[in-house]
Motif scaffolding. Sequence first.
Motif, PDB file in Angstrom:
ATOM      1  N   GLU A  79     -10.894   4.088   1.571  1.00 48.92           N
ATOM      2  CA  GLU A  79      -9.501   4.060   1.123  1.00 48.92           C
ATOM      3  C   GLU A  79      -8.588   4.670   2.178  1.00 48.92           C
ATOM      4  OE1 GLU A  79      -9.535   6.127  -2.622  1.00 48.92           O
ATOM      5  OE2 GLU A  79     -10.356   4.402  -3.714  1.00 48.92           O
ATOM      6  N   GLU A  80      -9.020   5.765   2.777  1.00 42.41           N
ATOM      7  CA  GLU A  80      -8.215   6.424   3.810  1.00 42.41           C
ATOM      8  C   GLU A  80      -8.068   5.532   5.035  1.00 42.41           C
ATOM      9  OE1 GLU A  80      -5.653   8.784   5.558  1.00 42.41           O
ATOM     10  OE2 GLU A  80      -6.350   9.053   3.501  1.00 42.41           O
ATOM     11  N   ARG A  81      -9.170   4.879   5.447  1.00 43.59           N
ATOM     12  CA  ARG A  81      -9.096   3.945   6.582  1.00 43.59           C
ATOM     13  C   ARG A  81      -8.159   2.785   6.267  1.00 43.59           C
ATOM     14  NH1 ARG A  81     -14.678   5.056   7.040  1.00 43.59           N
ATOM     15  NH2 ARG A  81     -15.211   3.152   5.950  1.00 43.59           N
ATOM     16  N   LEU A  82      -8.230   2.269   5.033  1.00 39.22           N
ATOM     17  CA  LEU A  82      -7.351   1.176   4.629  1.00 39.22           C
ATOM     18  C   LEU A  82      -5.890   1.623   4.644  1.00 39.22           C
ATOM     19  CD1 LEU A  82      -6.913  -1.682   3.586  1.00 39.22           C
ATOM     20  CD2 LEU A  82      -7.342  -0.825   1.274  1.00 39.22           C
ATOM     21  N   ARG A  83      -5.613   2.821   4.113  1.00 39.48           N
ATOM     22  CA  ARG A  83      -4.247   3.356   4.119  1.00 39.48           C
ATOM     23  C   ARG A  83      -3.714   3.478   5.546  1.00 39.48           C
ATOM     24  NH1 ARG A  83      -5.230   6.138  -0.266  1.00 39.48           N
ATOM     25  NH2 ARG A  83      -6.369   7.781   0.793  1.00 39.48           N
ATOM     26  N   GLU A  86      -3.036  -0.041   6.874  1.00 42.59           N
ATOM     27  CA  GLU A  86      -1.822  -0.588   6.256  1.00 42.59           C
ATOM     28  C   GLU A  86      -0.575   0.034   6.867  1.00 42.59           C
ATOM     29  OE1 GLU A  86      -2.468   0.319   2.125  1.00 42.59           O
ATOM     30  OE2 GLU A  86      -3.328  -1.656   1.718  1.00 42.59           O
ATOM     31  N   ASN A  87      -0.593   1.344   7.059  1.00 47.30           N
ATOM     32  CA  ASN A  87       0.561   2.016   7.647  1.00 47.30           C
ATOM     33  C   ASN A  87       0.797   1.567   9.079  1.00 47.30           C
ATOM     34  OD1 ASN A  87       1.187   3.438   5.329  1.00 47.30           O
ATOM     35  ND2 ASN A  87      -0.056   5.198   5.908  1.00 47.30           N
ATOM     36  N   PHE A  89      -0.076  -1.384  10.330  1.00 45.54           N
ATOM     37  CA  PHE A  89       0.432  -2.752  10.238  1.00 45.54           C
ATOM     38  C   PHE A  89       1.919  -2.759   9.877  1.00 45.54           C
ATOM     39  CE2 PHE A  89       1.460  -6.420   7.550  1.00 45.54           C
ATOM     40  CZ  PHE A  89       1.252  -7.436   8.466  1.00 45.54           C
ATOM     41  N   LYS A  90       2.291  -1.963   8.864  1.00 47.07           N
ATOM     42  CA  LYS A  90       3.699  -1.897   8.454  1.00 47.07           C
ATOM     43  C   LYS A  90       4.569  -1.403   9.594  1.00 47.07           C
ATOM     44  CE  LYS A  90       2.905  -1.137   3.526  1.00 47.07           C
ATOM     45  NZ  LYS A  90       2.963  -0.163   2.430  1.00 47.07           N
ATOM     46  N   SER A  91       4.081  -0.433  10.326  1.00 43.21           N
ATOM     47  CA  SER A  91       4.826   0.100  11.460  1.00 43.21           C
ATOM     48  C   SER A  91       5.073  -0.979  12.512  1.00 43.21           C
ATOM     49  CB  SER A  91       4.059   1.268  12.073  1.00 43.21           C
ATOM     50  OG  SER A  91       4.624   1.649  13.284  1.00 43.21           O
ATOM     51  N   VAL A  92       4.026  -1.738  12.821  1.00 47.62           N
ATOM     52  CA  VAL A  92       4.158  -2.808  13.822  1.00 47.62           C
ATOM     53  C   VAL A  92       5.133  -3.875  13.337  1.00 47.62           C
ATOM     54  CG1 VAL A  92       2.923  -4.709  14.951  1.00 47.62           C
ATOM     55  CG2 VAL A  92       1.904  -2.429  14.863  1.00 47.62           C
ATOM     56  N   VAL A  93       4.965  -4.321  12.107  1.00 45.87           N
ATOM     57  CA  VAL A  93       5.807  -5.392  11.562  1.00 45.87           C
ATOM     58  C   VAL A  93       7.261  -4.958  11.452  1.00 45.87           C
ATOM     59  CG1 VAL A  93       6.260  -6.756   9.480  1.00 45.87           C
ATOM     60  CG2 VAL A  93       3.953  -6.603  10.380  1.00 45.87           C
ATOM     61  N   ASN A  94       7.486  -3.735  10.980  1.00 51.81           N
ATOM     62  CA  ASN A  94       8.858  -3.300  10.733  1.00 51.81           C
ATOM     63  C   ASN A  94       9.594  -2.824  11.970  1.00 51.81           C
ATOM     64  OD1 ASN A  94       9.279  -3.924   8.000  1.00 51.81           O
ATOM     65  ND2 ASN A  94       7.972  -2.218   7.413  1.00 51.81           N
ATOM     66  N   THR A  95       8.895  -2.628  13.098  1.00 47.19           N
ATOM     67  CA  THR A  95       9.587  -2.260  14.327  1.00 47.19           C
ATOM     68  C   THR A  95       9.825  -3.464  15.233  1.00 47.19           C
ATOM     69  OG1 THR A  95       7.496  -1.648  15.366  1.00 47.19           O
ATOM     70  CG2 THR A  95       8.765   0.121  14.306  1.00 47.19           C
TER      71      THR A  95
END
Length: 146
Positions: A79-83, A86-87, A89-95
């Motif tokens: 779960e920690e690795r997935l979190r 995900e973070n 990925f979100k960082s890459v996409v949103n920047t």
Amino acid sequence: MNEAFFPASSKQRTRQEVCWRNYFSRVLSGEKFTVQNYFHHIDKDHYYEFHFHPIRKNKQEVIGATIFGRDISERKEQEERLRYTENLFKSVVNTQHEMICRFKPDTEITFVNHACVRHLGKPVKQLLGKKFLELMGGQIEVVSIK
């Protein structure tokens, strides 16, 4: 209980004993519940999940309890690795300066990045659920590739 099960320091052990006394009190008063506990033992973190079930006599009086536990350390690590992923990925996409959006086959928007929000000048809540083709004002021709 097994001494190895509780943390080594007396302060930590006392805290755990208080928790377990509370769990026993709850289950013996008739409550059914699940808890997750963290233990640090021999330089390693351990996570356990415990299921507490009261045992009743004639569906009324609580006469005991069953407690089932299992080590969920591997699941917690996943779960920690997935979190983390995900973070990342979100960082890459949103920047990204390029607009990125995801939509269903009928062009209903299910995700937009910050660049889309800036370019379209609308908050995320106003974009999600809208049809992409409607937002473009009919300026896009849909071509089906088979």
